[in-house]
Write an enzyme that holds these catalytic residues in place. Structure first.
Site, mmCIF file in Angstrom:
data_model
loop_
_atom_site.group_PDB
_atom_site.id
_atom_site.type_symbol
_atom_site.label_atom_id
_atom_site.label_comp_id
_atom_site.label_asym_id
_atom_site.label_seq_id
_atom_site.Cartn_x
_atom_site.Cartn_y
_atom_site.Cartn_z
ATOM 1 N N GLU A 1 0.824 -1.217 0.000
ATOM 2 C CA GLU A 1 0.000 0.000 0.000
ATOM 3 C C GLU A 1 0.859 1.269 0.000
ATOM 4 O O GLU A 1 0.629 2.196 0.767
ATOM 5 C CB GLU A 1 -0.974 -0.018 1.183
ATOM 6 C CG GLU A 1 -1.910 -1.229 1.123
ATOM 7 C CD GLU A 1 -3.016 -1.243 2.176
ATOM 8 O OE1 GLU A 1 -2.824 -0.672 3.252
ATOM 9 O OE2 GLU A 1 -4.078 -1.833 1.876
ATOM 10 N N ASP B 1 -7.988 -9.573 3.902
ATOM 11 C CA ASP B 1 -7.867 -8.520 4.917
ATOM 12 C C ASP B 1 -8.669 -8.994 6.117
ATOM 13 O O ASP B 1 -8.969 -10.160 6.209
ATOM 14 C CB ASP B 1 -8.374 -7.182 4.366
ATOM 15 C CG ASP B 1 -7.690 -5.999 5.045
ATOM 16 O OD1 ASP B 1 -7.217 -6.177 6.174
ATOM 17 O OD2 ASP B 1 -7.636 -4.906 4.457
ATOM 18 N N GLU C 1 -12.749 -2.690 11.874
ATOM 19 C CA GLU C 1 -12.707 -1.956 10.611
ATOM 20 C C GLU C 1 -13.804 -2.403 9.653
ATOM 21 O O GLU C 1 -14.451 -1.569 9.014
ATOM 22 C CB GLU C 1 -11.323 -2.152 9.964
ATOM 23 C CG GLU C 1 -11.205 -1.506 8.609
ATOM 24 C CD GLU C 1 -9.830 -1.679 7.968
ATOM 25 O OE1 GLU C 1 -8.920 -2.229 8.618
ATOM 26 O OE2 GLU C 1 -9.668 -1.248 6.816
HETATM 27 C C1 GCV Z 1 -2.716 0.357 8.450
HETATM 28 C C2 GCV Z 1 -6.114 -2.232 5.352
HETATM 29 C C3 GCV Z 1 -6.592 -1.015 6.088
HETATM 30 C C4 GCV Z 1 -5.476 0.008 6.251
HETATM 31 C C5 GCV Z 1 -4.295 -0.674 6.970
HETATM 32 C C6 GCV Z 1 -3.859 -1.859 6.134
HETATM 33 C C7 GCV Z 1 -2.735 -2.624 6.803
HETATM 34 O O1 GCV Z 1 -5.838 -1.922 4.031
HETATM 35 O O2 GCV Z 1 -7.687 -0.451 5.433
HETATM 36 O O3 GCV Z 1 -5.959 1.081 6.997
HETATM 37 O O4 GCV Z 1 -3.237 0.225 7.144
HETATM 38 O O5 GCV Z 1 -4.956 -2.747 5.981
HETATM 39 O O6 GCV Z 1 -3.043 -3.552 7.528
HETATM 40 O O7 GCV Z 1 -1.589 -2.279 6.620
#
Ligand code: GCV
Length: 712
Positions: free
Chosen positions: A325, A399, A427
């Protein structure tokens, strides 16, 4: 008028009872450590006979914490003053001390088992010392004593019989951490309980009283480490001015047995000149590169490690999100994850620090199916990591979805210790608005049989090291804590913090057992109420799956916010950030074909799982749409068609939430009024939101199935 001591104590007791009666207000700050008077009169009488005074040997800060905790806890629970003493002169003494400090117990107690408990384990045993009835809390180190003291209080809080007690308890997993996704500006990524607890602008001069309350709560569960900052790490955390602040927090946490860890940005060594605007590539050094094979970069990390340990001698180590990311990483220099992790591990190795290298990577070039990418990137690296490196993976391959099969990487890294990353902050499960008790979900993962070494190769055995004989073991939970007065936003979200800590300590505990403890410690000890509330909690995760993503659906939420439904979401910078990529609804059916004729993700699992998942008839229906593209008219085990079953699941999910609201309403006047109102308000919103999920998803999928929505 002269009032006797006994009368004063009686008045205090009555006041405490009144204060804790349901009509009065509980703002949730005390978590599960409320120490309300024992409500069962008979048990109270027995405890009062069994407990007269407390003796804690040792002079350290930890011993003082134990003294305070036992004194306050027992005073509250027993509604009488339980004094501290230094001599053994009456029945009912609670003796706390390490074997080393307690010569007197060596003769009277079986201490052999204690030695086998190692670090942090504890023993609680009743018996006689010098002719007096006593309860011993003993351990090989002071943190074990602290854990034992909290457990002893828990026994009374849950009104457990203390007669002839003999408990030995040992941590199965070595590193039991919380991961905070807290940014240095006070915002918490995916945090729904206010802002960060860490007041970076005030530290190190001002030390908020809440820091020790936080440490105390964690210690009460056996959590022994905390990563303070977000994995999307700001490199500033490694500047000396921040390290001083981190050192202050470490100082507060140390007597509670909690070590601090930091998330680092892999490009930290580079200078500002080389920052890439609006990217996560940024540094605080003076180099032009962060290539892990560059000698200057390696030296930079060694110097940084030395500096950190000067500030924090027991610093735990680094957590790293790299090449994920937009975070920088070794692949930016054509190096591997192992090259990057090993460079950091080398820098930390002389201080016994560890690297937790995250496997949350999903580079689109690796494979068309996002669920396969981490496995493909990491399995070839097994055996290449230094001994102080963990690879840390989320429970599922995509995720933290409401339901996923287990990340297959866990069975495929026999030479690399793996940390399991769970997410406490909800989340994808309704933030701190929805009541969703997560322990049943975590147990589902922990008990998932990967068949890596034949039947019985559960995820729990990978994580506790027993399957592959890992030399270090760890578990991490993404914290759901913020500066809200009640810590977690939703009162019931406290149960998830509690459950995570308890499972990290002992993954064999059941979700039911943990809920039972938490309710008794946090809400009520009335048996019928405990059963009612527990029932609500136990089904709440399955309900959430049903009203959000039943039958193996996943990742169909609103973009960015990740709260409500977004099945039609089709435009994003990456295909795997859309919903249509995952559900693949069309006129022929629904679901992602990951069979051997599809993406072949099934092949990442061991036999017989891969065959079971591959066959539409044997694939567990809870994962059906994860592994198969299923015709709308396919007949399910229930006899309903896929479409009918989908409708049925969505309606049963919303039905469960309605049922929770009805049940909860019946508790009015029987539990604390403030908690009652707080939960009532949130359940109302959850009822509404669950229906939005149901209707949005069913209306959207109906466009493809062209069938009537049933179950209305
Ligand atoms: C901390 C997902 C979440 C992100 C998070 C990422 C990760 O994409 O939406 O907010 O970032 O996981 O675990 O690194």
């Amino acid at each position: 008028m002269k009032i006797s001591g006994k009368i004063i104590l009686f008045i205090i007791f009555i006041c405490q009872c009144i204060h804790h009666s349901p009509a009065f207000s509980d703002d949730g700050y005390e978590l599960w450590m409320k120490y309300h008077p024992v409500s069962d009169a008979l048990k109270l009488k027995t405890y009062r006979q069994q407990i007269s005074s407390i003796m804690v040997s040792g002079t350290s800060e930890t011993c003082q914490i134990i003294r305070d905790e036992l004194k306050n806890g027992l005073n509250g629970l027993l509604g009488k003053k339980v004094p501290l003493t230094t001599s053994l002169s009456r029945n009912g003494l609670i003796i706390v001390g390490t074997l080393e400090n307690l010569n007197m117990i060596k003769k009277s107690f079986d201490t052999k088992q204690l030695l086998a408990l190692g670090k942090e384990g504890f023993l609680i045993q009743s018996g006689k010392v010098a002719g007096y009835r006593c309860t011993i809390i003993s351990a090989n180190d002071e943190i074990g004593l602290l854990y034992g003291a909290f457990h002893f209080l828990r026994l009374i809080q849950t009104q457990t019989d203390l007669d002839k007690i003999f408990i030995i308890s040992k941590s199965i997993i070595q590193y039991r951490l919380l991961n905070h996704w807290d940014n240095l500006d006070g915002r918490v990524e995916r945090g729904y309980a206010g802002r960060s607890l860490w007041k970076w602008n005030e530290l190190p001069e001002k030390v908020d009283g809440r820091y020790s309350d936080y440490a105390r709560a964690n210690a009460s569960l056996g959590i022994n480490g905390t990563v303070l900052n977000n994995v999307n790490a700001n490199p500033d955390i490694l500047k000396p001015e921040y390290l001083k602040k981190v050192a202050k927090l470490a100082e507060v946490f140390r007597p509670y047995g909690i070590r601090v860890f930091l998330s680092i940005n892999f490009s930290s060594p580079i200078s500002a000149k080389f920052h890439i605007e609006r990217s996560r590539r940024a540094g605080i050094g003076d180099l032009s590169t962060s290539d892990p094979m560059n000698p200057e970069v390696r030296q930079w990390w060694k110097d940084k490690a030395a500096e950190i340990y000067r500030f924090i001698p027991d610093f735990g180590g680094f957590l790293v999100k790299a090449n994920s990311e937009g975070m920088p990483g070794p692949q930016d220099y054509n190096r591997t994850h192992a090259d990057g992790a090993n460079m950091l591990a080398e820098a930390l190795s002389s201080y016994s620090g560890v690297v937790m290298w995250r496997a949350f990577v999903y580079n689109a070039d690796t494979d068309l199916d996002r669920a396969k990418r981490a496995y493909k990137e990491f399995v070839p690296l097994d055996g290449q990591f230094r001994p102080n490196v963990f690879v840390q993976a989320k429970n599922g391959p995509v995720d933290f979805q409401p339901r996923e099969p287990v990340q297959p990487l866990f069975g495929a890294m026999p030479k690399t210790p793996m940390t399991l990353e769970l997410q406490l902050t909800q989340e994808y499960l309704g933030h701190s608005t929805h009541l969703v008790y997560l322990a049943p979900m975590w147990k589902e993962y922990l008990e998932f049989d990967l068949y890596a070494k034949g039947p019985g190769s559960t995820l729990a055995k990978v994580v506790d090291g027993s399957l592959f004989d890992y030399k270090m073991t760890g578990i991490a939970g993404v914290a759901n804590i913020g500066d809200d007065r009640n810590w977690c936003g939703h009162f019931f979200a406290q149960a998830n913090w509690y459950a995570y800590g308890r499972l990290a300590w002992d993954h064999t505990l059941s979700a039911d057992q943990i809920a039972n403890e938490w309710i008794r410690m946090s809400l009520t000890n009335e048996d019928s109420l405990v059963l009612t509330i527990k029932k609500m909690m136990m089904g709440s995760r399955e309900a959430c799956v049903n009203y959000m993503t039943p039958l193996g659906l996943h990742h169909i939420m609103q973009p960015d916010f990740h709260y409500g439904p977004g099945p039609d979401h089709a435009n994003a910078p990456r295909l795997d950030w859309t919903s249509v990529y995952y559900h693949r609804a069309d006129s022929t059916g629904l679901g992602f074909d990951r069979t051997t004729s599809g993406s072949n993700a099934v092949s990442q699992y061991f036999s017989p799982l891969r065959e079971e998942f591959n066959d539409i008839y044997t694939c567990p229906e809870k994962y059906l749409l994860w592994f198969h593209h299923v015709p709308w008219n396919y007949v399910m085990h229930s006899g309903r068609t896929l479409w009918q079953e989908l409708c049925y699941k969505y309606y049963s999910g919303t039905g469960y939430v309605d049922q929770m609201a009805t049940t909860w309403a019946l508790l009015k006047g029987r539990i604390d009024s403030q908690i009652f109102q707080h939960v009532t308000d949130r359940l109302k919103k959850q009822q509404k939101d669950a229906k939005i999920w149901r209707d949005t998803c069913l209306n959207y999928f109906q466009r493809f199935s062209q069938m009537e929505i049933v179950g209305k």
